[in-house]
Design a protein around this motif. Structure first.
Motif, PDB file in Angstrom:
ATOM      1  N   ARG A  94       0.816  -1.218   0.000  1.00 42.11           N
ATOM      2  CA  ARG A  94       0.000   0.000   0.000  1.00 42.11           C
ATOM      3  C   ARG A  94       0.847   1.264   0.000  1.00 42.11           C
ATOM      4  NH1 ARG A  94      -3.511  -1.924   4.988  1.00 42.11           N
ATOM      5  NH2 ARG A  94      -1.525  -2.997   5.321  1.00 42.11           N
ATOM      6  N   ASP A  95       2.132   1.137   0.462  1.00 42.23           N
ATOM      7  CA  ASP A  95       2.997   2.327   0.431  1.00 42.23           C
ATOM      8  C   ASP A  95       3.798   2.398  -0.876  1.00 42.23           C
ATOM      9  OD1 ASP A  95       4.691   0.234   0.723  1.00 42.23           O
ATOM     10  OD2 ASP A  95       5.722   0.981   2.515  1.00 42.23           O
ATOM     11  N   ARG A 134       9.776   0.804  -7.083  1.00 46.67           N
ATOM     12  CA  ARG A 134       8.784   1.555  -6.296  1.00 46.67           C
ATOM     13  C   ARG A 134       7.628   1.909  -7.220  1.00 46.67           C
ATOM     14  NH1 ARG A 134      10.911  -0.530  -3.023  1.00 46.67           N
ATOM     15  NH2 ARG A 134      11.995   0.222  -1.179  1.00 46.67           N
TER      16      ARG A 134
END
Lengths: 211, 239
Positions: free
Chosen positions: B182-183, B210
């Motif tokens: 979720r990050d 990322r």
């Protein structure tokens, strides 16, 4: 212990003396059924009469009288002879009557039925006559008087009724009543005075007797 | 002597407990005072009526009933018989169980002795973590799949996948599952198919990626991505 072969000796009066009483108690403590039967026969009339007058119910009195003698049988070994056996038994009767009345009160037992029961029983007894010749009017009057007395008694408090019955009916002295009720003699005398006055008022003007 | 004093002492007067003088004074008062005299007479009448009331007698002798009850009580335990402890109702039950218990012990001991040399059971290895309880939907332990409600994570920064890494990959394609947290980080990279030794450096590069996390109803959720990676050599046309 066989119930069928009880040798009763009614002539064996309580006035027979302390030695007779002591001997009877000792025989009972040794487990002599005949001796205990004699003891019960000697006292059952007194126990039943006192219980019936205190409770106002002949059926209950009969049942209570049995309980009283069972308690006498079980605790006779603890009887020390400081009072007469009769006084000791009176004490058991009064205590058991008091307990039974408390039991009634907790269960809100209807007392009117009790009074009726005693009156009927009493009338049966009255119908047997007083042992002398009496006319119908005299008999009716005696019956009415007996009914009034029982009714007046029931209007007294239990404590007053007990003192009055032990004194006037059973003929105990104030000292003996004090021993039977475990009260100081002075208390017995003052209670007796108030109980007499309450009975007088209940019988004369029919007003509610003071508790 | 006043009327009040007289009335208080009538009971003692009746029992003869007053001294000679007070008794005489009280007698005089009763003769002179009609009210107290009347009360005295009514008191005596009431007590005489009580004393003369017939003595109540039981219809049948009480002694016989009392002795009957004592006899019943002396016979034995009565109701207590019904409420005896178990071992008292069946006194032989425990002694009779002893041989049976001894036999059972012998049989069990023999079985254990015979079983001692048996082959050990094969060890079963389970991958408990894979079958353990899963977390709430959309978390890293229970990621969502791409659908119309779940937007796909987009690569934000990626470690460079050099030509060396791809050459090391060999000819065989890789099938890889990547869970994007979720990050936006990569929480898990799992090689589902392919040579794990050759894919190691590439998987490490994928792990450092990322993402802009996937979202459902505007909230970031963990998403599982399945990727098929294969090497393709592009050569200039032969002229």
């Amino acid at each position: 212990m066989a119930a069928g072969d009880i040798a009763l000796r009614p002539a064996e009066a309580l006035a027979g003396g302390a030695s007779l009483e002591r001997g009877l108690v000792e025989e009972c403590c040794r487990g002599d059924a005949q001796a205990f039967a004699r003891l019960v026969a000697l006292h059952e009339g007194m126990v039943f009469n006192l219980a019936a007058r205190l409770l106002g119910d002949a059926e209950e009195a009969r049942d209570l009288a049995q309980e009283v003698f069972l308690q006498v049988y079980r605790t006779l070994g603890r009887f020390e002879g400081r009072s007469t056996l009769k006084t000791w038994i009176y004490r058991i009767v009064v205590n058991q009557c008091r307990n039974r009345r408390r039991w009634w009160r907790r269960r809100r037992k209807d007392r009117s039925r009790s009074l009726e029961t005693l009156t009927r029983s009493e009338e049966e007894r009255l119908a047997e006559g007083s042992g002398r010749m009496e006319g119908p009017d005299e008999r009716v009057e005696r019956r009415e008087r007996a009914r009034a007395v029982q009714s007046a008694l029931q209007r007294l408090s239990f404590g007053h009724r007990a003192v009055l019955l032990l004194r006037e009916v059973e003929g105990l002295s104030c000292e003996e009543i004090a021993a039977a009720l475990a009260l100081p003699e002075g208390t017995v005398k003052s209670r007796l005075s108030r109980a007499r006055e309450s009975l007088r008022r209940a019988l004369t003007d029919g007003k509610e007797a003071a508790p | 002597m006043t009327c009040g004093q007289v009335r208080k002492r009538l009971s003692e007067y009746m029992d003869g407990e007053l001294g000679v003088r007070p008794a005489r004074a009280l007698t005089g008062h009763l003769e002179a005072c009609p009210s107290c005299g009347g009360r005295w007479r009514s008191l005596r009448t009431a007590l005489e009526a009580l004393a003369e009331a017939p003595r109540l007698e039981p219809r049948e002798p009480i002694a016989a009933r009392v002795l009957d009850r004592l006899e019943v009580e002396s016979r034995g335990p009565g109701l207590a018989l019904l409420f005896r402890p178990f071992w008292k109702t069946r006194p032989l039950i425990f002694p009779s169980l002893l041989p049976a218990a001894a036999l059972l012990v012998v049989v069990l001991a023999a079985a254990l002795a015979l079983d001692r040399d048996a082959e050990p059971l094969p060890t079963v290895i389970t991958r408990g973590a894979e079958w353990g309880p899963t977390g709430p939907s959309g978390t890293e332990s229970n990621p969502l799949f791409l659908s119309s409600e779940v937007s796909a994570p987009r690569v934000r920064t990626a470690a460079p996948i050099t030509a060396d890494l791809m050459v090391a990959l060999g000819e065989e394609p890789l099938f890889v599952e990547t869970v994007v947290a979720r990050d936006g980080s990569v929480s898990t990279v799992t090689l589902l198919d392919g040579d794990s030794q050759q894919a190691g450096p590439l998987l490490e590069a994928l792990r450092r990626q990322r993402f802009e996390p996937g979202r459902r109803n505007g909230r970031p959720v963990a998403v599982s991505l399945y990727r098929l990676i294969s090497r393709m050599e592009v050569r200039p046309p032969i002229t």
